[in-house]
Design a protein around this motif. Structure first.
Motif, PDB file in Angstrom:
ATOM      1  N   ALA A   1      -1.023  -3.518  -2.958  1.00 24.47           N
ATOM      2  CA  ALA A   1      -0.520  -2.455  -2.088  1.00 24.47           C
ATOM      3  C   ALA A   1       0.673  -2.944  -1.272  1.00 24.47           C
ATOM      4  CB  ALA A   1      -1.631  -1.962  -1.160  1.00 24.47           C
ATOM      5  N   LEU A   2       0.569  -4.141  -0.742  1.00 22.53           N
ATOM      6  CA  LEU A   2       1.652  -4.711   0.048  1.00 22.53           C
ATOM      7  C   LEU A   2       2.914  -4.895  -0.790  1.00 22.53           C
ATOM      8  CD1 LEU A   2       2.363  -5.900   2.851  1.00 22.53           C
ATOM      9  CD2 LEU A   2       1.662  -8.115   1.950  1.00 22.53           C
ATOM     10  N   LYS A   3       2.752  -5.437  -1.995  1.00 25.62           N
ATOM     11  CA  LYS A   3       3.909  -5.691  -2.855  1.00 25.62           C
ATOM     12  C   LYS A   3       4.540  -4.409  -3.388  1.00 25.62           C
ATOM     13  CE  LYS A   3       2.714 -10.361  -4.283  1.00 25.62           C
ATOM     14  NZ  LYS A   3       2.449 -11.260  -5.402  1.00 25.62           N
ATOM     15  N   VAL A   4       3.710  -3.375  -3.612  1.00 25.59           N
ATOM     16  CA  VAL A   4       4.206  -2.097  -4.126  1.00 25.59           C
ATOM     17  C   VAL A   4       4.803  -1.258  -2.999  1.00 25.59           C
ATOM     18  CG1 VAL A   4       3.488   0.092  -5.185  1.00 25.59           C
ATOM     19  CG2 VAL A   4       2.689  -2.075  -6.136  1.00 25.59           C
ATOM     20  N   GLY A   5       4.271  -1.440  -1.792  1.00 28.79           N
ATOM     21  CA  GLY A   5       4.774  -0.689  -0.651  1.00 28.79           C
ATOM     22  C   GLY A   5       4.063   0.627  -0.427  1.00 28.79           C
ATOM     23  N   ILE A   6       2.765   0.671  -0.778  1.00 26.30           N
ATOM     24  CA  ILE A   6       1.962   1.860  -0.498  1.00 26.30           C
ATOM     25  C   ILE A   6       0.713   1.429   0.267  1.00 26.30           C
ATOM     26  CG2 ILE A   6       2.820   3.148  -2.493  1.00 26.30           C
ATOM     27  CD1 ILE A   6       0.219   2.592  -3.929  1.00 26.30           C
ATOM     28  N   SER A   7       0.024   2.388   0.837  1.00 27.49           N
ATOM     29  CA  SER A   7      -1.162   2.055   1.631  1.00 27.49           C
ATOM     30  C   SER A   7      -2.324   1.645   0.726  1.00 27.49           C
ATOM     31  CB  SER A   7      -1.582   3.258   2.478  1.00 27.49           C
ATOM     32  OG  SER A   7      -2.128   4.272   1.664  1.00 27.49           O
ATOM     33  N   ASN A   8      -3.237   0.881   1.308  1.00 25.46           N
ATOM     34  CA  ASN A   8      -4.447   0.486   0.581  1.00 25.46           C
ATOM     35  C   ASN A   8      -5.221   1.717   0.116  1.00 25.46           C
ATOM     36  OD1 ASN A   8      -3.838  -2.162   1.084  1.00 25.46           O
ATOM     37  ND2 ASN A   8      -5.576  -2.554   2.426  1.00 25.46           N
ATOM     38  N   VAL A   9      -5.274   2.743   0.970  1.00 25.75           N
ATOM     39  CA  VAL A   9      -6.023   3.965   0.638  1.00 25.75           C
ATOM     40  C   VAL A   9      -5.403   4.654  -0.574  1.00 25.75           C
ATOM     41  CG1 VAL A   9      -6.660   6.269   1.453  1.00 25.75           C
ATOM     42  CG2 VAL A   9      -6.861   4.310   2.992  1.00 25.75           C
ATOM     43  N   ASN A  10      -4.083   4.808  -0.583  1.00 22.73           N
ATOM     44  CA  ASN A  10      -3.420   5.455  -1.722  1.00 22.73           C
ATOM     45  C   ASN A  10      -3.609   4.648  -3.002  1.00 22.73           C
ATOM     46  OD1 ASN A  10      -2.559   7.665  -0.276  1.00 22.73           O
ATOM     47  ND2 ASN A  10      -0.539   6.839   0.136  1.00 22.73           N
ATOM     48  N   LEU A  11      -3.478   3.323  -2.915  1.00 23.30           N
ATOM     49  CA  LEU A  11      -3.668   2.494  -4.099  1.00 23.30           C
ATOM     50  C   LEU A  11      -5.119   2.555  -4.567  1.00 23.30           C
ATOM     51  CD1 LEU A  11      -2.358   0.665  -6.164  1.00 23.30           C
ATOM     52  CD2 LEU A  11      -2.914  -1.274  -4.689  1.00 23.30           C
TER      53      LEU A  11
END
Length: 74
Positions: free
Chosen positions: A22-32
């Protein structure tokens, strides 16, 4: 749903956690997490591209099409 998400399998193969991806993609943990568990009805190409870039994979490694089998009633 005829499209099956295999993100969990690819993440396990790459030994990457949900939080790290999630951090590397740039989205929230919830969305991932929703993507990973298949609780989505759409995904942006930019998100799919970022996931594939980080995991060094192809969209076909993450998405699988399974043909629906018609029932006998129609």
């Amino acid at each position: 749903m005829a499209i099956i998400l295999r993100l969990d399998r690819v993440m396990a193969d790459r030994k990457i956690s949900l939080g790290e991806l999630a951090l590397k993609v740039g989205i929230s943990n919830v969305n991932l997490s929703n993507i990973k568990t298949g609780k989505i009805s759409a995904i942006r190409f930019s998100t799919l591209e970022a996931i594939c870039d980080v995991l060094d994979c192809q969209p076909g490694d993450i998405l699988e099409y399974k043909r629906k089998v018609p029932d006998e009633t129609g």
